[in-house]
Design a protein around this motif. Structure first.
Motif, PDB file in Angstrom:
ATOM      1  N   GLU A 194      -8.377 -31.263-150.107  1.00  0.00           N
ATOM      2  CA  GLU A 194      -7.001 -31.719-150.158  1.00  0.00           C
ATOM      3  C   GLU A 194      -6.848 -32.905-149.216  1.00  0.00           C
ATOM      4  O   GLU A 194      -7.239 -32.854-148.057  1.00  0.00           O
ATOM      5  N   ASN A 204      14.535 -27.453-149.989  1.00  0.00           N
ATOM      6  CA  ASN A 204      15.275 -26.596-149.065  1.00  0.00           C
ATOM      7  C   ASN A 204      16.533 -27.299-148.535  1.00  0.00           C
ATOM      8  O   ASN A 204      17.105 -26.863-147.540  1.00  0.00           O
ATOM      9  N   ARG A 236      -1.034 -33.154-148.802  1.00  0.00           N
ATOM     10  CA  ARG A 236      -0.336 -32.238-147.895  1.00  0.00           C
ATOM     11  C   ARG A 236       1.044 -32.783-147.555  1.00  0.00           C
ATOM     12  O   ARG A 236       2.036 -32.046-147.556  1.00  0.00           O
ATOM     13  N   VAL A 237       1.143 -34.079-147.254  1.00  0.00           N
ATOM     14  CA  VAL A 237       2.425 -34.694-146.903  1.00  0.00           C
ATOM     15  C   VAL A 237       3.376 -34.632-148.093  1.00  0.00           C
ATOM     16  O   VAL A 237       4.556 -34.299-147.946  1.00  0.00           O
ATOM     17  N   SER A 238       2.876 -34.930-149.293  1.00  0.00           N
ATOM     18  CA  SER A 238       3.701 -34.883-150.492  1.00  0.00           C
ATOM     19  C   SER A 238       4.257 -33.477-150.710  1.00  0.00           C
ATOM     20  O   SER A 238       5.450 -33.302-150.997  1.00  0.00           O
ATOM     21  N   TYR A 239       3.423 -32.480-150.562  1.00  0.00           N
ATOM     22  CA  TYR A 239       3.857 -31.095-150.717  1.00  0.00           C
ATOM     23  C   TYR A 239       4.927 -30.745-149.686  1.00  0.00           C
ATOM     24  O   TYR A 239       5.958 -30.153-150.018  1.00  0.00           O
ATOM     25  N   ASN A 240       4.694 -31.113-148.421  1.00  0.00           N
ATOM     26  CA  ASN A 240       5.644 -30.797-147.356  1.00  0.00           C
ATOM     27  C   ASN A 240       6.985 -31.494-147.571  1.00  0.00           C
ATOM     28  O   ASN A 240       8.044 -30.893-147.361  1.00  0.00           O
ATOM     29  N   LEU A 241       6.966 -32.757-147.997  1.00  0.00           N
ATOM     30  CA  LEU A 241       8.209 -33.479-148.261  1.00  0.00           C
ATOM     31  C   LEU A 241       8.968 -32.843-149.424  1.00  0.00           C
ATOM     32  O   LEU A 241      10.198 -32.724-149.385  1.00  0.00           O
ATOM     33  N   SER A 242       8.256 -32.434-150.463  1.00  0.00           N
ATOM     34  CA  SER A 242       8.898 -31.774-151.598  1.00  0.00           C
ATOM     35  C   SER A 242       9.539 -30.456-151.173  1.00  0.00           C
ATOM     36  O   SER A 242      10.654 -30.135-151.600  1.00  0.00           O
ATOM     37  N   GLN A 243       8.861 -29.697-150.329  1.00  0.00           N
ATOM     38  CA  GLN A 243       9.413 -28.434-149.835  1.00  0.00           C
ATOM     39  C   GLN A 243      10.681 -28.679-149.021  1.00  0.00           C
ATOM     40  O   GLN A 243      11.662 -27.959-149.159  1.00  0.00           O
ATOM     41  N   GLU A 244      10.665 -29.694-148.157  1.00  0.00           N
ATOM     42  CA  GLU A 244      11.839 -30.022-147.351  1.00  0.00           C
ATOM     43  C   GLU A 244      13.021 -30.396-148.238  1.00  0.00           C
ATOM     44  O   GLU A 244      14.149 -29.979-147.999  1.00  0.00           O
ATOM     45  N   GLU A 267      -4.755 -35.844-147.031  1.00  0.00           N
ATOM     46  CA  GLU A 267      -3.567 -35.844-146.177  1.00  0.00           C
ATOM     47  C   GLU A 267      -2.327 -36.204-146.992  1.00  0.00           C
ATOM     48  O   GLU A 267      -1.256 -35.626-146.802  1.00  0.00           O
TER      49      GLU A 267
END
Length: 134
Positions: free
Chosen positions: A25, A41, A30-38, A27
């Motif tokens: 995976e 939410n 990982r950043v794309s996934y985290n931004l989508s989660q934020e 970086e």
């Protein structure tokens, strides 16, 4: 003794494979996934702009903390916003061959969590006259 050695080797093999697969995976992923989660939410202020590609006009813009999902089966965007009382509203934007959209994550700190704006382009409304029967 051979059995314990075999089990130990299998454990090391599985741990090594897990480490190898997680290293695949990037970086950016990982950043794309985290931004989508934020965003999902309701922690990110976003601006959605819907554009008529034939005329080059903006149909409308929506700004606020929202979750946006592209539903390719129904050819639409599904937009969810959270209200202050904990309820939710869902908006739909139909897409076509000549309508597209842009979603921007905005770095804005003065937006309230439970407020959003929806601005329509007044030029896009079709005027009509109401006739009354005497």
């Amino acid at each position: 003794m051979k059995k314990k050695g075999f089990v130990l080797m299998m454990c090391l093999f599985l741990v090594g494979n897990a480490a190898f697969l997680s290293a695949c995976e990037t970086e950016a992923q990982r950043v794309s996934y985290n931004l989508s989660q934020e965003a999902d939410n309701f922690n990110v202020v976003r601006q959605l702009t819907v554009i008529n590609c034939l005329e080059g006009d903006t149909l409308f813009q929506m700004t606020g903390k929202m979750s946006i999902k592209a539903d390719t089966n129904d050819n639409q965007l599904e937009i969810i916003v959270e209200n202050e009382d904990g309820s939710y509203k869902k908006h739909f934007v139909g897409l076509s061959d000549n309508v597209t959209y842009v979603v921007e994550d905005l770095d804005v700190n003065h937006i309230e969590k439970y407020k959003y704006t929806l601005n329509y382009n007044p030029k896009m409304w079709i005027p009509f006259e109401v006739e009354t029967i005497d």
